[in-house]
Design an enzyme around this catalytic site. Structure first.
Site, PDB file in Angstrom:
ATOM      1  N   SER A 235      21.294  41.213  41.970  1.00  0.00           N
ATOM      2  CA  SER A 235      20.843  41.575  40.630  1.00  0.00           C
ATOM      3  C   SER A 235      20.044  42.875  40.674  1.00  0.00           C
ATOM      4  O   SER A 235      20.573  43.904  41.090  1.00  0.00           O
ATOM      5  CB  SER A 235      20.036  40.409  40.045  1.00  0.00           C
ATOM      6  OG  SER A 235      19.922  40.516  38.655  1.00  0.00           O
ATOM      7  N   ASP A 459      29.459  37.084  34.246  1.00  0.00           N
ATOM      8  CA  ASP A 459      28.043  37.116  34.592  1.00  0.00           C
ATOM      9  C   ASP A 459      27.271  37.586  33.361  1.00  0.00           C
ATOM     10  O   ASP A 459      27.478  38.700  32.882  1.00  0.00           O
ATOM     11  CB  ASP A 459      27.825  38.076  35.761  1.00  0.00           C
ATOM     12  CG  ASP A 459      26.395  38.090  36.281  1.00  0.00           C
ATOM     13  OD1 ASP A 459      25.462  37.891  35.483  1.00  0.00           O
ATOM     14  OD2 ASP A 459      26.212  38.307  37.489  1.00  0.00           O
ATOM     15  N   HIS A 487      25.640  33.928  37.439  1.00  0.00           N
ATOM     16  CA  HIS A 487      25.030  35.170  37.910  1.00  0.00           C
ATOM     17  C   HIS A 487      25.166  35.290  39.427  1.00  0.00           C
ATOM     18  O   HIS A 487      24.747  34.403  40.160  1.00  0.00           O
ATOM     19  CB  HIS A 487      23.553  35.164  37.507  1.00  0.00           C
ATOM     20  CG  HIS A 487      22.833  36.434  37.805  1.00  0.00           C
ATOM     21  ND1 HIS A 487      23.406  37.672  37.645  1.00  0.00           N
ATOM     22  CD2 HIS A 487      21.556  36.659  38.246  1.00  0.00           C
ATOM     23  CE1 HIS A 487      22.514  38.601  37.962  1.00  0.00           C
ATOM     24  NE2 HIS A 487      21.396  38.013  38.343  1.00  0.00           N
TER      25      HIS A 487
END
Length: 518
Positions: A235, A459, A487
């Site tokens: 991320s 996502d 995610h």
């Protein structure tokens, strides 16, 4: 920061963080690997100082003193310049944790970052080792977690106590949503938050940036004695890793960037794309929910989404009181929804929360919102919310025109109608004590070794198109596509992704660019 009164920010920059570990922890499957006790060295190899400027040598030449910190882990603290552009201006602490390679002599160090910005890499490794990395990597690498500057056990951003943080995050504004009074109250809160951070953070706020943190990461590489950086970033950690590659392409070893942020797009576009991404994930949840007789909604997906929108509007008008005195309004319920959308494994929790709210009970919705903020029994277990704000306010210039903002809001209203009313508000960085210094631009990292980028097709937090874009920007980018929900993609049960990542990190076998894993 001088910003026009009408300036608005997407909720993504105020609330949504890329917490790679959050969804699996929520599913109840998270546990820490407890390695078998075995004799381990407590010293690191000689630091790597090749190419380091003379004024930085005192930092790169420091010895890492590892100490046992329980369950087979070792912990240490090193010092870094407060400002890499002025190494004499002061120092900060960086907290590290190490899990020694279980298979014997390690192939090297593997640094990890769970995202955020603001999530603790020390906690990721100590509490969630087998989620951070797969067993094959644990066997061959010394796995290193670190708290970036401003975060956790490193020199940290400090702002509110628990009571003031509760008021900031959960109090319901007196005036109706969208009114001048509503905006004025939120601006006042944001200014008070920024002032509290400045007062309590001992002068570090201007230096809580991704570029400074990427330079810290090279320091960690150097003091560990590694000639090149091996890194697994989730991320926001992909932006940290890409920034490292931009600054030090010749020191890039094996980098894997999972659930990418596109470094070239401005904050306005980040929030807009995330809004559409979470709406898409919410529709996928609704389709799945409607196939279960215990689903709190009925009819088609569109019917369910309209009913959910009506529920959000209801608690916006008449918030539900919780046992601890807080009121569940639409903002807190939206946060609860978002928290559960990070992983398909958490959708049953979302159904439970929404069923409760429909019956007038907000407790489980607050459980999800508290999980998002890492709040337990009225206390905040870390400073992730403060650090998240600090990094984003310094990394993202506020430079959108009113016309661009209006177009973004219109797009969100069209493509994310369920959450659109609760996605926008006054820019929280209006009240930050310092202007942003970050630059939004493509990153090529010319000359770097292959960098693997993983994108998941639905996502919600880091939409797939960002991974595609980053892989295209990087001169040595290689894209892996995971088809699915949730995610990030590695270590999520997809053997195709896991094999490709581990073959690269362990053996240097570069995946086929464009590999699709169903």
């Amino acid at each position: 920061m001088n910003v026009a009164p009408t300036r608005r920010a997407r909720r993504a920059l105020a609330v949504i963080a890329g917490l790679a570990v959050s969804a699996l922890a929520l599913s109840g499957c998270l546990y820490a690997l407890i390695p078998e006790e075995r004799p381990v060295s407590t010293s690191s190899p000689a630091p790597d100082t090749e190419g380091v400027d003379e004024d930085l040598l005192p930092f790169y030449e420091q010895t890492v003193e590892w100490e046992d910190c329980g369950a087979g882990f070792q912990c240490s603290t090193i010092t870094a310049p407060l400002d890499w552009a002025d190494p004499a201006a002061g120092e900060i602490d960086l907290a590290l944790v190490r899990n020694r390679a279980t298979g014997g002599e390690p192939v090297g160090s593997l640094l990890t970052n769970p995202g955020g910005p603001g999530s603790s890499g020390v906690d990721l490794v100590r509490e969630s080792l087998t989620y951070a990395v797969g067993e094959a990597l644990i066997e061959e690498y010394d796995v290193i977690g670190f708290d970036p500057r401003g975060v956790g056990q490193s020199t940290a951003v400090r702002c509110f106590d628990a009571a003031d943080m509760d008021a900031y995050l959960f109090d319901i504004p007196e005036d109706p949503r969208g009114s001048e009074g509503w905006e004025a109250e939120l601006r006042e809160r944001n200014a008070a938050f920024g002032e509290a951070c400045e007062d309590a953070s001992d002068g570090i706020l201007p230096f809580i940036t991704t570029e400074q943190s990427a330079r810290d990461m090279d320091l960690i590489r150097g003091v560990l004695g590694d000639r090149a950086l091996n890194f697994l970033g989730y991320s926001y950690g992909t932006f940290l890793g890409a920034t490292y590659a931009k600054l030090f392409p010749e020191r890039v070893g094996r980098l894997v960037l999972d659930g990418a942020i596109d470094p070239s797009i401005p904050g306005l576009d980040v929030g807009t794309t995330q809004a559409v991404g979470f709406e898409s994930a919410l529709r996928a949840y609704m389709a799945d929910c409607l196939g279960d007789e215990e689903c709190p909604f009925r009819g088609s997906v569109d019917d369910g989404m309209r009913d959910l929108g009506a529920l959000l509007a209801s608690v916006d008008r008449d918030p539900l009181p919780a046992a601890d005195g807080r009121l569940l309004g639409a903002d807190a319920l939206t946060t609860a929804i978002v928290a559960a959308l990070y992983s398909q494994d958490s959708w049953t929790f979302l159904s439970q929360a929404l069923t409760g709210v429909l019956e007038g009970d907000p407790e489980f919705a607050f459980f999800l919102a508290d999980f998002y903020y890492n709040r337990e029994e009225g206390e905040y277990l870390d400073n992730s919310t403060e650090a998240f704000r600090a990094y984003n306010c310094m990394d993202y210039p506020v430079d959108a025109t009113e016309e661009e903002e209006a177009a973004a809001e219109a797009l969100i209203a069209e493509q994310a109608p369920t959450i659109a009313p609760y996605w926008s508000g006054p820019d929280p960085c209006e009240g930050w004590p310092y202007p942003a210094t970050g630059v939004r631009e493509p990153i090529a990292a010319e000359g770097a070794d292959p960098i693997v980028v993983i994108g998941t097709t639905n996502d919600p937090a880091t939409p797939y198109e960002w991974s595609v874009s980053l892989a295209e920007q990087l001169s040595s980018g290689v894209l892996i596509t995971r088809e699915g929900e949730g995610h990030t993609g590695y270590n999520k049960g997809n053997d195709c992704v896991d094999r490709a990542v581990e073959a690269y990190l362990l053996d240097g076998i570069v995946p086929e660019d464009g590999l699709v894993c169903s």
